[in-house]
Motif scaffolding. Structure first.
Motif, PDB file in Angstrom:
ATOM      1  N   PRO A 118       0.829  -1.208   0.000  1.00 49.96           N
ATOM      2  CA  PRO A 118       0.000   0.000   0.000  1.00 49.96           C
ATOM      3  C   PRO A 118       0.865   1.261   0.000  1.00 49.96           C
ATOM      4  O   PRO A 118       1.955   1.260   0.558  1.00 49.96           O
ATOM      5  N   LYS A 136       1.062   5.272   0.977  1.00 48.31           N
ATOM      6  CA  LYS A 136       0.395   6.348   1.723  1.00 48.31           C
ATOM      7  C   LYS A 136       0.870   7.712   1.243  1.00 48.31           C
ATOM      8  O   LYS A 136       0.112   8.653   1.169  1.00 48.31           O
ATOM      9  N   SER A 137       2.173   7.776   0.893  1.00 52.13           N
ATOM     10  CA  SER A 137       2.733   9.099   0.576  1.00 52.13           C
ATOM     11  C   SER A 137       2.218   9.613  -0.762  1.00 52.13           C
ATOM     12  O   SER A 137       1.755   8.863  -1.606  1.00 52.13           O
ATOM     13  N   ASN A 138       2.335  10.937  -0.887  1.00 48.69           N
ATOM     14  CA  ASN A 138       1.850  11.577  -2.111  1.00 48.69           C
ATOM     15  C   ASN A 138       3.015  12.090  -2.961  1.00 48.69           C
ATOM     16  O   ASN A 138       2.821  12.857  -3.878  1.00 48.69           O
ATOM     17  N   GLY A 173       5.176   7.759  -4.321  1.00 47.07           N
ATOM     18  CA  GLY A 173       3.755   7.423  -4.296  1.00 47.07           C
ATOM     19  C   GLY A 173       3.189   7.370  -5.699  1.00 47.07           C
ATOM     20  O   GLY A 173       2.460   6.436  -6.066  1.00 47.07           O
TER      21      GLY A 173
END
Lengths: 644, 111
Positions: free
Chosen positions: A360, A362-364, A368
């Motif tokens: 998964p 999470k970071s943008n 990411g």
């Protein structure tokens, strides 16, 4: 694993090394500049300190000089009896605490004619004023010969003696201020004696030594000759001169320095001190005695603060760099962690597992975005591979159906040779190699009655499934009409009309159709746009000249003329399609009619199977590996003569 | 194969270069049918630069000729020669199509 080339290691190396470099340069520059500033400040301080010390010493010396001169002048102007003289000396001593002892030493017989030498001396001993007579105190050398007496006497001027130990009289190390005094006698000055005032070197040394500079810094005093008068190195005092030390150490720079001091110069230098420590020294002369006063600062102590500051800064810097490194490791790991898990996932995907769940995100940030794009790529790939699998399956199904179609088509053509083993009147042989799975070429032969053999060769325009479908229709029609009509021209016209009736796609076939009368070798034939066959007889091999009717299929009501040919026993007819003469090699060169003719002329002529195989071999040789672009079909028929 | 079209005063000249076979015939058909659909009813096919024509190529010519005929148009073949001419002769196409020695001839005959 990326190992030593990993992003983490690279980041740590680059950031740590560059920040260390920046820090080292800054620290070095700071140390260098601080040192320069400190040295400048130090020079000022040293000068001030030295000058104040010089002043203090000068003050003492000057006051002693003045008092001594005062006594000498009063002796010249007034008349003193012995008691007054002694009182003068004693009072002088009492009034001037800086003076250790004072004496008035007379020239021989100058005080009174009765005694040759007279030199009363008052000095301090254990806090009290003591008295002695120098003409008696000096047991071995009369006072007349001491430096303090002789030098001013000869020079006729005030003189400070070099420091000496006053053996017998004062009994301490001292320096003496000597002033000659005279009697005026008819315009000429007659020397009467010398007035002296001693100063204790010890007290002067105390004055100088009391100055404390930093921790181990000190002030030193050198005499006119470079003798060490005051110095923390006790054993050198009164024993060594600057020059003897320079000699002992074999240090020319020290000697040069000593010379400068003796000349009464002032200076500020970095040197190796008498106690062997690199030190800064400011030196200045004491004018009245010609002595030199030096103020010495050990370099290490001077720079101690700077060094301490630098060490503190270095520790802080190292701590900072360590923290920075930890921060870099932490950031780099946080950046590469998803990358590493992505890489691991990719590795699994590379082996074909597209059902794997990606880690998964999470970071943008860029990672990411990468991970999301990767996820999309995975889905697309999965979809693509699914489609590809389906397409491949469909293709395989079609392929297998085509294989079946090939078999069906092959089975439609007569393939058993000898085809008519019970008919010795003729031989026939044929072959077809389709360019694709199913071809547009075909041949056929069948008896239309007891004696007449119909044989034909055809080429449907195009290849593959459409051509094969059209071929099936044409072949069926040709056989049924052939058996019904028995006349080549009529057969072709009739089949043409049937085909043309419903032919929007303009499919067509070229057909050469012939009927052999096995009783006499007579051949009737008609041609619908097909390549002219070759005839091989006693005259050699040649192309038949025939009327070229229009191709079969596109236009209704086309007329096809029936022509005649007589075959003698041994004559052979060779029929072929354009897959033979239009076979190409990689240079797009055609096999061509001339080469076909030559191959038949030079090849076997008796066995039909050998003739056909020879041509097939020649065509393959010409193509030289270039793909076969059209069906290759051949029919050969040889007339043997009427059965016996 | 390459196809070039050039509009003359009273006709459109279609020049075919290279090979007209099973692979390229559909391209030729598509190009010519587009011309016909656009209202060009007088065509001249220039075979001067054509190296080879197969039976599938002949079929392509037939298809377009038939379309043209259905709309009351005309087609002429110019500069048919060499192996292409042989194929035309053997298959009987030479007697079906109107053949000229040059594009200028064709233009003159269509005028």
């Amino acid at each position: 694993m990326p190992g030593r080339n990993s992003i983490v290691i690279k980041l740590i190396l680059v950031i740590t090394l560059s920040s260390s470099l920046i820090f080292a340069v800054t620290l070095g520059y700071n140390y260098y500049r601080s040192r320069i500033i400190l040295e400048k400040e130090l020079e000022g301080n040293a000068r001030n300190l030295a000058m104040s010390l010089v002043n203090r010493v000068e003050t003492v010396l000057t006051s002693v000089t003045k008092v001594t001169e005062g006594v000498a002048r009063s002796l010249e102007t007034g008349r003193y009896n012995e008691a007054e003289l002694l009182s003068l000396i004693k009072t002088t001593l009492e009034n001037n605490p800086d003076i250790y002892g004072s004496c008035i030493a007379f020239e021989p017989f100058a005080f009174k004619a009765s005694s040759r030498l007279y030199a009363p001396y008052y000095y301090r001993e254990k806090g009290k004023i003591a008295f002695s007579r120098l003409e008696d105190s000096y047991k071995f050398v009369p006072y007349l010969y001491w430096d303090w007496y002789q030098i001013p006497r000869e020079l006729n001027r005030l003189e400070w003696s070099e420091p000496y130990f006053d053996e017998g009289a004062g009994n301490i190390p001292m320096s003496t201020c000597s002033v000659p005094f005279y009697a005026q006698s008819g315009g000429t000055k007659l020397l009467k004696g010398i007035v002296t005032a001693d100063i204790s070197l010890e007290s002067l040394t105390e004055l100088v030594s009391s100055v404390k500079i930093l921790k181990t810094g000190y002030a030193a005093l050198l005499s006119r000759n470079g003798m060490v008068l005051a110095h923390p190195l006790k054993e050198a005092v009164m024993n060594e001169t600057f020059f003897s030390i320079a000699e002992a150490r074999n240090d020319p720079s020290l000697r040069e320095l000593g010379k400068k001091m003796v000349r009464g110069e002032t200076g500020f230098i970095l040197y190796k001190s008498l106690v062997g420590v690199r030190s800064w020294m400011y030196y200045a002369p004491i004018r009245s005695t010609g002595w030199t006063l030096a103020v010495v600062f050990p370099e290490s102590e001077l720079l101690a603060n700077v060094t301490r500051l630098s060490i503190t800064m270095m520790l802080m810097g190292l701590t900072g760099i360590l923290l920075l490194t930890l921060a870099v490791i932490s950031i780099a790991r946080s950046i590469t962690k998803p990358l590493r898990s992505l890489a691991a996932a990719t590795h699994v995907m590379a082996s074909g597992n597209f059902d794997l769940e990606l880690p998964p995100v999470k970071s943008n940030d860029e990672v990411g975005v990468l991970a999301r794009d990767f996820q999309m790529m995975k889905e697309s790939l999965k979809e693509y591979i699914k489609n590809l699998t389906e397409t491949t399956a469909a293709k395989e199904r079609i392929q297998s159906e085509l294989n079946v179609a090939t078999d069906i088509q092959a089975s439609l053509l007569p393939r058993l040779f000898p085809a008519f083993p019970d008919r010795p009147e003729f031989d026939i042989f044929a072959s077809m190699d389709p360019a694709k799975e199913v071809g547009g070429d075909f041949y056929d032969f069948f008896f239309i009655d007891q004696n007449n053999l119909c044989f034909l060769i055809a080429d449907v325009a195009g290849k593959g499934v459409p051509a094969a479908l059209y071929m099936m229709v044409a072949k069926t029609l040709l056989k049924s009409e052939g058996q019904r009509l028995g006349e080549p021209g009529q057969i072709l016209s009739c089949v043409n009309n049937i085909l043309a009736a419903d032919n929007d796609s303009c499919m067509f076939a070229t057909v050469f159709c012939a009927i052999l009368d096995t009783r006499n070798g007579e051949v009737r034939f008609a041609n619908a746009g097909h390549n002219p066959p070759l005839i091989m007889d006693s005259g050699g091999v040649r192309y038949m000249t025939l009327k070229s009717g229009f191709v079969l299929g596109p236009m209704p009501d086309t007329d096809y003329a029936t022509e005649h040919l007589s075959m003698l026993p041994g004559d052979t007819l060779f029929l072929y399609t354009d897959g033979v003469n239009e076979a190409t090699n990689f240079a797009d060169e055609l096999f061509g009619e001339p080469q076909l003719l030559a191959a038949l002329q030079n090849g076997p002529k008796e066995e039909l199977k050998e003739i056909v195989h020879n041509i097939r071999t020649e065509v393959t040789r010409h193509a030289n590996g270039a793909p076969q672009s059209d069906d290759v079909t051949m029919v050969a028929i040889k007339y043997r003569g009427k059965a016996a | 194969m390459e196809i070039q079209t050039k509009k003359e005063a009273n006709a459109t000249v279609v020049t075919i270069t290279g090979r007209l076979d099973a692979v390229t015939a559909p391209v030729y058909e598509k190009a010519v049918i587009e011309l016909i659909t656009a209202g060009e009813l007088k065509l001249i096919v220039d075979f001067d630069s054509l190296d080879y024509i197969s039976s599938a190529g002949l079929r392509g010519l037939l298809v377009t000729a038939k379309q043209l005929k259905g709309k009351g148009g005309q087609v002429r073949c110019a500069n048919v020669k060499g192996t292409v001419k042989e194929v035309f002769d053997i298959s009987g196409f030479g007697s079906i199509f109107q053949m000229d020695d040059s594009v200028a001839d064709s233009l003159a005959k269509l005028a």
